[in-house]
Design a protein around this motif. Structure first.
Motif, PDB file in Angstrom:
ATOM      1  N   LYS A  16       0.845  -1.188   0.000  1.00 22.73           N
ATOM      2  CA  LYS A  16       0.000   0.000   0.000  1.00 22.73           C
ATOM      3  C   LYS A  16       0.882   1.239   0.000  1.00 22.73           C
ATOM      4  CE  LYS A  16      -3.787   2.437   0.258  1.00 22.73           C
ATOM      5  NZ  LYS A  16      -4.748   2.478  -0.882  1.00 22.73           N
ATOM      6  N   ALA A  23       3.696   2.481   2.648  1.00 18.16           N
ATOM      7  CA  ALA A  23       3.368   2.177   4.035  1.00 18.16           C
ATOM      8  C   ALA A  23       3.482   0.687   4.326  1.00 18.16           C
ATOM      9  CB  ALA A  23       1.960   2.661   4.358  1.00 18.16           C
ATOM     10  N   GLY A  46       3.546  -0.021  10.201  1.00 14.11           N
ATOM     11  CA  GLY A  46       2.573  -0.433   9.201  1.00 14.11           C
ATOM     12  C   GLY A  46       1.492  -1.358   9.725  1.00 14.11           C
ATOM     13  N   THR A  48      -1.308  -0.756  11.540  1.00 16.21           N
ATOM     14  CA  THR A  48      -2.670  -0.282  11.309  1.00 16.21           C
ATOM     15  C   THR A  48      -3.025  -0.354   9.832  1.00 16.21           C
ATOM     16  OG1 THR A  48      -2.594   1.169  13.239  1.00 16.21           O
ATOM     17  CG2 THR A  48      -4.237   1.675  11.557  1.00 16.21           C
ATOM     18  N   THR A  49      -2.071  -0.019   8.962  1.00 17.53           N
ATOM     19  CA  THR A  49      -2.339  -0.100   7.531  1.00 17.53           C
ATOM     20  C   THR A  49      -2.624  -1.539   7.122  1.00 17.53           C
ATOM     21  OG1 THR A  49      -0.930   1.822   7.098  1.00 17.53           O
ATOM     22  CG2 THR A  49      -1.448   0.404   5.235  1.00 17.53           C
ATOM     23  N   CYS A  50      -1.815  -2.487   7.590  1.00 20.49           N
ATOM     24  CA  CYS A  50      -2.062  -3.906   7.296  1.00 20.49           C
ATOM     25  C   CYS A  50      -3.444  -4.335   7.780  1.00 20.49           C
ATOM     26  CB  CYS A  50      -0.999  -4.780   7.948  1.00 20.49           C
ATOM     27  SG  CYS A  50       0.530  -4.916   7.022  1.00 20.49           S
ATOM     28  N   ASN A  52      -6.068  -2.477   8.346  1.00 20.70           N
ATOM     29  CA  ASN A  52      -7.119  -1.836   7.552  1.00 20.70           C
ATOM     30  C   ASN A  52      -7.231  -2.456   6.163  1.00 20.70           C
ATOM     31  OD1 ASN A  52      -7.974  -0.069   9.539  1.00 20.70           O
ATOM     32  ND2 ASN A  52      -6.546   1.534   8.929  1.00 20.70           N
ATOM     33  N   LEU A  58      -9.214  -0.283   3.698  1.00 21.70           N
ATOM     34  CA  LEU A  58      -8.337   0.263   2.666  1.00 21.70           C
ATOM     35  C   LEU A  58      -8.205  -0.769   1.551  1.00 21.70           C
ATOM     36  CD1 LEU A  58      -5.326   1.772   4.692  1.00 21.70           C
ATOM     37  CD2 LEU A  58      -7.093   3.076   3.471  1.00 21.70           C
TER      38      LEU A  58
END
Length: 253
Positions: A16, A23, A46, A48-50, A52, A58
């Motif tokens: 992402k 990120a 990363g 929270t990005t993972c 989401n 996301l």
């Protein structure tokens, strides 16, 4: 390539970027069925990005996300929830001005054809009471059955949220920092609840409290700068020099 039946969630080269900033880069994560799997790492790693991405809040820039071997990369959160993957503590079935019992009855209505028929008489929903009370007892809220959700102590609210998630009968529960903001007593209570509800389910959680992670997790994945740094049991990752430098050290300095 087919997914191994032992794994409920799998990501393949999941990445992402945000306006050129990567990120998450090439994350290959596999979450084994009927285990508790923790995702940890220092701030900015990363996590929270993972989380989401997996929960579909996301969309990945590239790569795949699979649930029970089926590609769910382009699905929406509600669609993956219907397939049995529910993100706890961020669902809409907790209403502050309803009682604990009423909240559980609302959550249970999702399994009925008359979902969210608030205008029906209470007697029409009495069939839900027994199951609602079972869930309330499971999370230790029996004495709070008639209390408004807004009046519950913080840790008890988390218990209610967990109960409403369980009402959806998920196969996979995703917990985003379930211990955030809790005192020691609430942490211990919630950890025990997670252990109990994980029986027969798969749990993936992001959690900063390393003691909780050590106690609950079967497998721990450590992220650093958007990539997987290490993975294994707590004994394995806690003795990993790279992990100590990147995560453990920063937590205990």
């Amino acid at each position: 390539m087919a997914m191994n039946d032992d794994y409920v969630i799998e990501t393949r080269d999941m990445s992402k970027s945000f306006r050129g900033f990567m990120a998450v880069t090439g994350v290959n994560l596999r979450v084994r069925r009927n285990t508790i799997h923790a995702l940890i790492g220092p701030n900015g790693a990363g996590k929270t990005t993972c989380f989401n991405l997996i929960t579909k809040f996301l969309q990945p820039s590239s790569g795949q996300i699979l649930l029970n071997g089926r590609d769910v990369t382009r699905l929406k959160p509600a669609q993956v929830a219907r397939r049995g993957m529910v993100r706890s503590f961020q669902i809409s079935s907790v209403f502050p001005h309803l009682t604990v019992l009423e909240n559980l009855r609302v959550a249970l209505q999702r399994k009925m054809n008359n979902s969210f028929h608030f205008w029906r008489s209470d007697r029409c929903l009495d069939q839900l009471n027994d199951r609602a009370r079972e869930l309330i007892a499971d999370v230790g809220l029996a004495e709070f059955e008639g209390a408004l959700a807004a009046e519950l102590p913080y840790g008890r609210k988390r218990g209610l949220e967990l109960a409403t998630t369980m009402a959806l009968e998920p196969e996979v529960m995703l917990l985003d920092e379930p211990m955030a903001g809790m005192g020691t007593e609430d942490i211990q209570r919630t950890a025990e609840l997670i252990r109990r509800v994980a029986q027969g389910r798969t749990v993936l959680m992001v959690e900063h409290n390393i003691n909780v992670v050590a106690d609950l997790s079967d497998t721990i994945t450590v992220l650093q700068r958007g990539e997987i740094l290490a993975e294994g049991s707590y004994a394995e990752i806690s003795s990993n020099r790279d992990v100590i430098t990147a995560y453990m050290g920063s937590e205990h300095e």
